[in-house]
Write a protein that holds these residues in place. Sequence first.
Motif, PDB file in Angstrom:
ATOM      1  N   ALA A   1      -7.904 -11.717   3.553  1.00  0.00           N
ATOM      2  CA  ALA A   1      -7.153 -12.345   4.643  1.00  0.00           C
ATOM      3  C   ALA A   1      -5.686 -12.511   4.252  1.00  0.00           C
ATOM      4  N   SER A   2      -5.432 -12.848   3.000  1.00  0.00           N
ATOM      5  CA  SER A   2      -4.058 -12.969   2.516  1.00  0.00           C
ATOM      6  C   SER A   2      -3.364 -11.616   2.530  1.00  0.00           C
ATOM      7  N   GLN A   3      -4.047 -10.577   2.093  1.00  0.00           N
ATOM      8  CA  GLN A   3      -3.470  -9.233   2.101  1.00  0.00           C
ATOM      9  C   GLN A   3      -3.083  -8.804   3.510  1.00  0.00           C
ATOM     10  N   LEU A   4      -3.940  -9.098   4.469  1.00  0.00           N
ATOM     11  CA  LEU A   4      -3.718  -8.632   5.834  1.00  0.00           C
ATOM     12  C   LEU A   4      -2.668  -9.454   6.563  1.00  0.00           C
ATOM     13  N   THR A   5      -2.656 -10.764   6.337  1.00  0.00           N
ATOM     14  CA  THR A   5      -1.781 -11.644   7.120  1.00  0.00           C
ATOM     15  C   THR A   5      -0.528 -12.078   6.378  1.00  0.00           C
ATOM     16  N   GLY A   6      -0.566 -12.024   5.052  1.00  0.00           N
ATOM     17  CA  GLY A   6       0.539 -12.574   4.277  1.00  0.00           C
ATOM     18  C   GLY A   6       0.573 -14.089   4.231  1.00  0.00           C
ATOM     19  N   ASP A   7      -0.475 -14.748   4.735  1.00  0.00           N
ATOM     20  CA  ASP A   7      -0.519 -16.214   4.772  1.00  0.00           C
ATOM     21  C   ASP A   7      -0.779 -16.749   3.372  1.00  0.00           C
ATOM     22  N   PRO A   8       0.156 -17.500   2.795  1.00  0.00           N
ATOM     23  CA  PRO A   8      -0.031 -17.980   1.418  1.00  0.00           C
ATOM     24  C   PRO A   8      -1.154 -18.996   1.270  1.00  0.00           C
ATOM     25  N   GLU A   9      -1.592 -19.619   2.371  1.00  0.00           N
ATOM     26  CA  GLU A   9      -2.678 -20.584   2.272  1.00  0.00           C
ATOM     27  C   GLU A   9      -3.975 -19.910   1.836  1.00  0.00           C
ATOM     28  N   PHE A  10      -4.221 -18.700   2.319  1.00  0.00           N
ATOM     29  CA  PHE A  10      -5.431 -17.997   1.905  1.00  0.00           C
ATOM     30  C   PHE A  10      -5.375 -17.654   0.420  1.00  0.00           C
ATOM     31  N   ALA A  11      -4.199 -17.233  -0.042  1.00  0.00           N
ATOM     32  CA  ALA A  11      -4.047 -16.950  -1.477  1.00  0.00           C
ATOM     33  C   ALA A  11      -4.249 -18.217  -2.298  1.00  0.00           C
TER      34      ALA A  11
ATOM     35  N   SER B   1      -1.517  -6.088  -3.066  1.00  0.00           N
ATOM     36  CA  SER B   1      -0.964  -7.034  -2.102  1.00  0.00           C
ATOM     37  C   SER B   1      -1.179  -6.553  -0.671  1.00  0.00           C
ATOM     38  N   ARG B   2      -1.663  -5.319  -0.528  1.00  0.00           N
ATOM     39  CA  ARG B   2      -1.888  -4.727   0.781  1.00  0.00           C
ATOM     40  C   ARG B   2      -3.380  -4.718   1.105  1.00  0.00           C
ATOM     41  N   PHE B   3      -3.717  -4.814   2.394  1.00  0.00           N
ATOM     42  CA  PHE B   3      -5.108  -4.696   2.828  1.00  0.00           C
ATOM     43  C   PHE B   3      -5.394  -3.226   3.082  1.00  0.00           C
ATOM     44  N   LEU B   4      -6.145  -2.604   2.179  1.00  0.00           N
ATOM     45  CA  LEU B   4      -6.428  -1.167   2.214  1.00  0.00           C
ATOM     46  C   LEU B   4      -7.941  -0.971   2.121  1.00  0.00           C
ATOM     47  N   PRO B   5      -8.668  -1.234   3.209  1.00  0.00           N
ATOM     48  CA  PRO B   5     -10.131  -1.257   3.115  1.00  0.00           C
ATOM     49  C   PRO B   5     -10.781   0.093   2.873  1.00  0.00           C
ATOM     50  N   HIS B   6     -10.037   1.182   3.061  1.00  0.00           N
ATOM     51  CA  HIS B   6     -10.626   2.504   2.864  1.00  0.00           C
ATOM     52  C   HIS B   6     -10.056   3.206   1.637  1.00  0.00           C
ATOM     53  N   ALA B   7      -9.358   2.476   0.787  1.00  0.00           N
ATOM     54  CA  ALA B   7      -8.708   3.066  -0.378  1.00  0.00           C
ATOM     55  C   ALA B   7      -9.453   2.741  -1.656  1.00  0.00           C
ATOM     56  N   VAL B   8      -9.425   3.685  -2.592  1.00  0.00           N
ATOM     57  CA  VAL B   8      -9.837   3.435  -3.972  1.00  0.00           C
ATOM     58  C   VAL B   8      -8.654   3.751  -4.863  1.00  0.00           C
ATOM     59  N   VAL B   9      -8.617   3.091  -6.012  1.00  0.00           N
ATOM     60  CA  VAL B   9      -7.473   3.209  -6.920  1.00  0.00           C
ATOM     61  C   VAL B   9      -7.973   3.634  -8.290  1.00  0.00           C
ATOM     62  N   ALA B  10      -7.300   4.628  -8.866  1.00  0.00           N
ATOM     63  CA  ALA B  10      -7.653   5.090 -10.210  1.00  0.00           C
ATOM     64  C   ALA B  10      -6.426   4.981 -11.100  1.00  0.00           C
ATOM     65  N   PRO B  11      -6.342   3.918 -11.909  1.00  0.00           N
ATOM     66  CA  PRO B  11      -5.237   3.836 -12.870  1.00  0.00           C
ATOM     67  C   PRO B  11      -5.530   4.727 -14.077  1.00  0.00           C
ATOM     68  N   SER B  12      -4.485   5.295 -14.637  1.00  0.00           N
ATOM     69  CA  SER B  12      -4.701   6.019 -15.890  1.00  0.00           C
ATOM     70  C   SER B  12      -5.166   5.037 -16.960  1.00  0.00           C
ATOM     71  N   ALA B  13      -5.924   5.560 -17.932  1.00  0.00           N
ATOM     72  CA  ALA B  13      -6.535   4.700 -18.941  1.00  0.00           C
ATOM     73  C   ALA B  13      -5.468   4.047 -19.811  1.00  0.00           C
ATOM     74  N   PRO B  14      -5.743   2.821 -20.292  1.00  0.00           N
ATOM     75  CA  PRO B  14      -4.788   2.146 -21.176  1.00  0.00           C
ATOM     76  C   PRO B  14      -4.544   2.948 -22.447  1.00  0.00           C
ATOM     77  N   GLN B  15      -3.416   2.669 -23.070  1.00  0.00           N
ATOM     78  CA  GLN B  15      -3.043   3.360 -24.301  1.00  0.00           C
ATOM     79  C   GLN B  15      -4.137   3.165 -25.348  1.00  0.00           C
ATOM     80  N   GLY B  16      -4.484   4.259 -26.036  1.00  0.00           N
ATOM     81  CA  GLY B  16      -5.513   4.206 -27.061  1.00  0.00           C
ATOM     82  C   GLY B  16      -6.885   4.597 -26.568  1.00  0.00           C
ATOM     83  N   GLU B  17      -7.071   4.688 -25.233  1.00  0.00           N
ATOM     84  CA  GLU B  17      -8.354   5.131 -24.691  1.00  0.00           C
ATOM     85  C   GLU B  17      -8.313   6.631 -24.422  1.00  0.00           C
ATOM     86  N   ASP B  18      -9.484   7.213 -24.244  1.00  0.00           N
ATOM     87  CA  ASP B  18      -9.625   8.659 -24.103  1.00  0.00           C
ATOM     88  C   ASP B  18      -9.205   9.084 -22.698  1.00  0.00           C
ATOM     89  N   GLN B  19      -7.985   9.594 -22.572  1.00  0.00           N
ATOM     90  CA  GLN B  19      -7.485  10.008 -21.261  1.00  0.00           C
ATOM     91  C   GLN B  19      -8.282  11.187 -20.705  1.00  0.00           C
TER      92      GLN B  19
END
Length: 693
Positions: A288-298, A629-647
């Motif tokens: 709800a915070s992502q979609l509305t920006g209302d700080p009360e939900f956060a 911070s965005r409402f992205l209900p159909h998105a998945v996110v893949a961060p690259s692996a942290p340093q020292g892990e097998d990329q």
Amino acid sequence: MNHAADRPANRLAGETSPYLLQHQHNPVDWYPWGEEAFARARTEDKPIFLSVGYSACHWCHVMERESFEDDAIARIMNEYFINVKVDREERPDVDQIYMAAIQALSGHGGWPMSVFLTPDGKPFWGGTYFPPRDARGMPGFARVLTSIHDAWTDRRDALMNSARELTEHLGAAGRVPPSEGELDSGLLDHALKQLERAFEPKDGGFGSAPKFPHPMDLRLLLRLHRRKGDDHSLYMVRHTLGKMARGGIYDHLGGGFARYSTDNEWLVPHFEKMLYDNALLASTCIEASQLTGDPEFARVAREIFDYTLGRMTDPEGGFYSTEDADSEGEEGKYYVWTLDEIRSVLGTDRTEMFARVYDVTERGNWEGHTILNMPRPLDQVAEALGRPLDELRAELDEDRAKLLAVREQRIPPGKDTKVLTSWNGLMIAAMADGGHALGDDRYLDAAEKAAGFILDRMRGDDGRLLHSFKDGQAKFNAYLDDYANLIDGLTRLFEATGRVRWIDSALELTDVMIAQFFDAEDGGFFYTGVDHEALITRTKDAYDNATPSGNAMAATALARLAALTGRSDLEDLARRTIQSVRLVLEKAPTAAGQSLIALDFLLGRSKEIAVVAGANRGEQVEVLRRIRSRFLPHAVVAPSAPQGEDQAEAARIVPLLADRPARDGKATIYVCENFACREPVFADRLESALGDG
């Protein structure tokens, strides 16, 4: 509670469940669920009395005090029955089956659950709470016991026929009839109409008292708003969450929601706090915070997480299950105040303002005491008083902190410190999403520690999950929702951190879930695994209750993993799972919020986002926070692996990361739809690359 500890302990003394241990000094000859009890019932030709509850259940405590501590009632129980006590949180499989029996017999259910069984486990009669003697239109438990004994002695054939018919009904009711209809957006449109019909416009929520939060339905409405641009969908969420967060169901001093409200206004809660409610409502508030920006939900989400870290987290990392409604034998005593008590802490001047905001009066609003609540939003109060909002909020923050410090000197409610895999999976997912959304690494750290605890301490020698952990012991084969919720939590943890362990473990557990629980013939998943203890029926969990159904969470986790890994076999299983419960979506959509969320994900235009770290890894974290911070209900996110892990291993598991280098030493974002990627961008062009989600 007075457990007459001078009595000799019964068989429950060897258990780890706090609920079972609460009954270890009852004069009742309790057995834990198991073959020993059933064997004795067969040998002595006695029916079984099955009592099911949980440690935070107020009426469970009442029935124990009134009946199970009563020597005369205990003598009847011990003479005529084999008595079995079950913690529903440890054995949800047993609870599901026999609760369905109670609902079939009486049209309603609840806890404590009181069921009478044949020696082979078939139910023939039952109810919920019974007073010790006839009262308030209910038969007394002593009379119930003698009546059941008389029927068992004199009308055995009729009882056995009833048990057989009821068991056959449970077998049929535990399966959803197949539906060949399409999985299309029409099901979502139909759900919206049903939720609008159930919505209570004055105080929000759905239906009348007792009112439950319905977080899955609220999260579905956020998606329907995004899908259709329907303003009323969003209004229902904002109105409901706002009323709840200002109501007495919310703990305005310590954070966290109670289980439900006993009235329509969200004022008087049933004061117990459950980990699952707070995980699901934190996730709802974040979205709800992502979609509305209302700080009360956060703010509410942050306070839920802080409550969880402060009061509900084991030193080893797992999250505890519940806090009771009662302290010192009185429901709500820990949480309520008188005006004089507040004045003694804050002083006269500050009390006047605090009392105006939080509805504190001499008379009180509940049994001569006050349950703190906010009848009006704080911005409206500030405007009416001519006070700057930030100044008033800061003043109230100070006052609440002082009152909380005093409250913490009171005798607190009991706490059930067992760690449940399924509920931990929900909180891991919430904190994984919330860490970046709220910009607080403490929540990510807690989610990772909890996930590591479960993977390291709550698995058998064969690597399969176990359901419950208490006092150094992990017990009970895991159920479908243990796997599904944890897989979803691990997947979201990977999306937040890029750590290979989390996505690798999610896929490993997915293989076990499919092998153990999937119904290859009709689709969907059974609640128990193929080699689980044989019960009177093997059910499928298709309906949301206070927590999402196991099939809904399995479909959710499979769909998300498919989007991350590109594995079409996982997406096919997700679709087959939703297809297997399609009739529920059509006939009872208000009991299928999580399945509809999974369907919305499957029908949406998927967006895959790879975030590859440059030389400054802090830049990658900042990008992840901006995405969350965005409402992205159909998105998945893949961060690259942290340093020292097998990329290379990360790219093998998540092809979205393959051949996606950082450019010019900067964090580089690749935004793709159905694995067709646009030109990569840097952080300064992130918003335009994400579009409207």
